[in-house]
Design an enzyme around this catalytic site. Structure first.
Site, PDB file in Angstrom:
ATOM      1  N   CYS A 136     -14.990   2.183  11.498  1.00 33.06           N
ATOM      2  CA  CYS A 136     -16.228   2.007  10.735  1.00 33.06           C
ATOM      3  C   CYS A 136     -17.357   2.853  11.305  1.00 33.06           C
ATOM      4  CB  CYS A 136     -16.630   0.541  10.721  1.00 33.06           C
ATOM      5  SG  CYS A 136     -16.945  -0.092  12.365  1.00 33.06           S
ATOM      6  N   HIS A 277     -19.740  -4.258  13.934  1.00 30.85           N
ATOM      7  CA  HIS A 277     -19.285  -3.530  12.743  1.00 30.85           C
ATOM      8  C   HIS A 277     -20.376  -2.560  12.274  1.00 30.85           C
ATOM      9  CE1 HIS A 277     -16.941  -2.704   9.264  1.00 30.85           C
ATOM     10  NE2 HIS A 277     -17.713  -3.332   8.401  1.00 30.85           N
ATOM     11  N   ASN A 298     -20.244  -1.219   2.598  1.00 34.16           N
ATOM     12  CA  ASN A 298     -19.161  -1.417   3.566  1.00 34.16           C
ATOM     13  C   ASN A 298     -18.084  -0.351   3.351  1.00 34.16           C
ATOM     14  OD1 ASN A 298     -17.686  -2.589   5.597  1.00 34.16           O
ATOM     15  ND2 ASN A 298     -17.397  -4.553   4.572  1.00 34.16           N
TER      16      ASN A 298
END
Ligand SMILES: *[C@@H]1O[C@H](CO)[C@@H](O)[C@H](O)[C@H]1NC(C)=O
Ligand SMILES: *[C@@H]1O[C@H](CO)[C@@H](O)[C@H](O)[C@H]1NC(C)=O
Ligand SMILES: *[C@@H]1O[C@H](CO)[C@@H](O)[C@H](O)[C@H]1NC(C)=O
Ligand SMILES: *[C@@H]1O[C@H](CO)[C@@H](O)[C@H](O)[C@H]1NC(C)=O
Ligand SMILES: *[C@@H]1O[C@H](CO)[C@@H](O)[C@H](O)[C@H]1NC(C)=O
Length: 331
Positions: A136, A277, A298
């Site tokens: 990520c 994250h 996301n």
């Protein structure tokens, strides 16, 4: 009377059980899941089914309550906690000293509109999918760079996350095992460019570095400058969004996040937790004239959340999302 009850009760039980079973069957069909019972005597099937029903109960319970967000099923509903943790991958935030020294205050006190949302911009293509690689951080570094390059060149070019996974090994960044987006920009600056996705496509596994700064056709964008936005200051973040476009941000993910469906996410469970994250904040607004939110992108594909996006409560450092906002400027 009693006699016909004897016939009816099994019928109702039968319908109920079949119903529960068919929810699971439908879920598997919808998400293309197939646990071959012949291979392991149904071990996977039973494990997955148990996780799914536990999640299903949680989702129903939450949605019965009076909340500003709803949960729903997605491809993650039958995943183990360990598998879910593999979808994250933002580690090593900067030291407080480094963080402070790299913080850039807004240039001008521009007037802020009530809402700003880049989500439907030509320079923000559909949400990407990191797969089961903890990358990520690379996606969070690349999306704002793609956006700023596109805004300047007036044409969109997809850039490569895989290059960062394979080549950014000089720092604390660790391919599929996590990294930090600002360090990724340092790397892209040092090697004079970010490859285009076309030349360096995503594999979701760490491989050998193939980037070549000399083969000019490989370079899709260059990093001019970057920095942090003032920490825990929503106004500064709004101004930075206006000035630079989408921001790289880090947040703390807890269980409910995996099942987010719609509405403004404000789970108390993620307050004051360390970030784990990387996500991209692409806008802000106010819901129903009552609750302020960030529009957050996301990298779990379009079937997660609202077409891959989530609204997160704004102005309260929800899930620590206002702690490490950062911007990048393309050359
Ligand atoms: C639901 O929550 C909102 C905001 O917390 C509150 O204003 C409202 O009164 C609640 N409604 C019910 C039916 O509890
Ligand atoms: C590697 O790290 C050194 C020291 O931090 C730095 O000067 C250099 O630019 C880095 N090189 C790359 C390719 O990231
Ligand atoms: C990047 O560009 C600078 C200046 O043009 C050059 O000196 C350096 O060798 C280049 N680095 C790489 C990794 O190509
Ligand atoms: C937050 O940022 C705004 C915009 O730069 C600034 O005016 C304000 O003073 C900052 N607040 C704090 C507490 O530093
Ligand atoms: C919007 O706010 C009104 C009151 O201001 C409330 O009655 C209504 O339930 C809210 N709608 C949603 C979807 O939260």
């Amino acid at each position: 009377m009693k006699l016909w009850l004897v016939f009816l009760v099994p019928l109702f039980v039968g319908i109920f059980c079949q119903d529960k079973e068919s929810i699971w069957k439908e879920y598997k069909k919808l998400h293309g899941k197939d646990y071959n019972e012949k291979l392991d005597g149904g071990k996977q099937e039973n494990l997955r089914k148990a996780i799914f029903f536990k999640k299903d109960a949680k989702i129903r319970e939450h949605n019965k309550g009076n909340h500003s967000y709803r949960l729903g099923h997605n491809q993650f509903s039958d995943r183990t906690d360990k598998e879910l943790a593999g979808l994250l991958g933002t580690t090593s935030p900067p030291s407080p000293k480094l963080h402070k020294s790299m913080t850039v205050l807004p240039k001008r006190q521009a007037r802020l509109p009530d809402t700003l949302n880049y989500r439907n911009s030509y320079c923000l293509p559909p949400v990407k999918r990191q797969g089961s690689c903890g990358s990520c951080w690379a996606f969070t570094a690349i999306t704002p760079l793609e956006f700023d390059r596109c805004r300047k060149k007036k044409s969109f070019s997809v850039l490569s996350e895989q290059q960062l996974i394979d080549c950014d090994t000089n720092s604390t960044n660790k391919g599929c095992s996590g990294g930090w987006y600002v360090t990724a920009w340092t790397h892209l600056q040092a090697v004079n460019g970010s490859a285009s996705e076309f030349c360096y496509p995503y594999e979701g596994l760490k491989g050998t570095c193939r980037f070549c700064a000399e083969c000019k056709s490989m370079v899709g964008a260059k990093v001019s400058s970057f920095g942090y936005v003032q920490s825990m200051n929503a106004t500064a973040m709004q101004l930075a969004l206006q000035e630079y476009g989408p921001l790289a941000t880090a947040m703390a993910v807890v269980g409910s996040f995996y099942s987010y469906k719609e509405g403004v996410y404000d789970d108390k469970a993620c307050d004051n937790l360390p970030v784990n994250h990387g996500v991209v904040t692409v806008g802000y607004g106010r819901f129903n004239n009552t609750i302020d939110y960030w529009v957050v992108r996301n990298t779990w594909g379009r079937s997660w959340g609202d077409e891959g996006y989530i609204l997160i409560q704004r102005g309260v450092n929800k899930c620590s999302i206002e702690t490490y906002p950062a911007f990048v400027v393309a050359l």
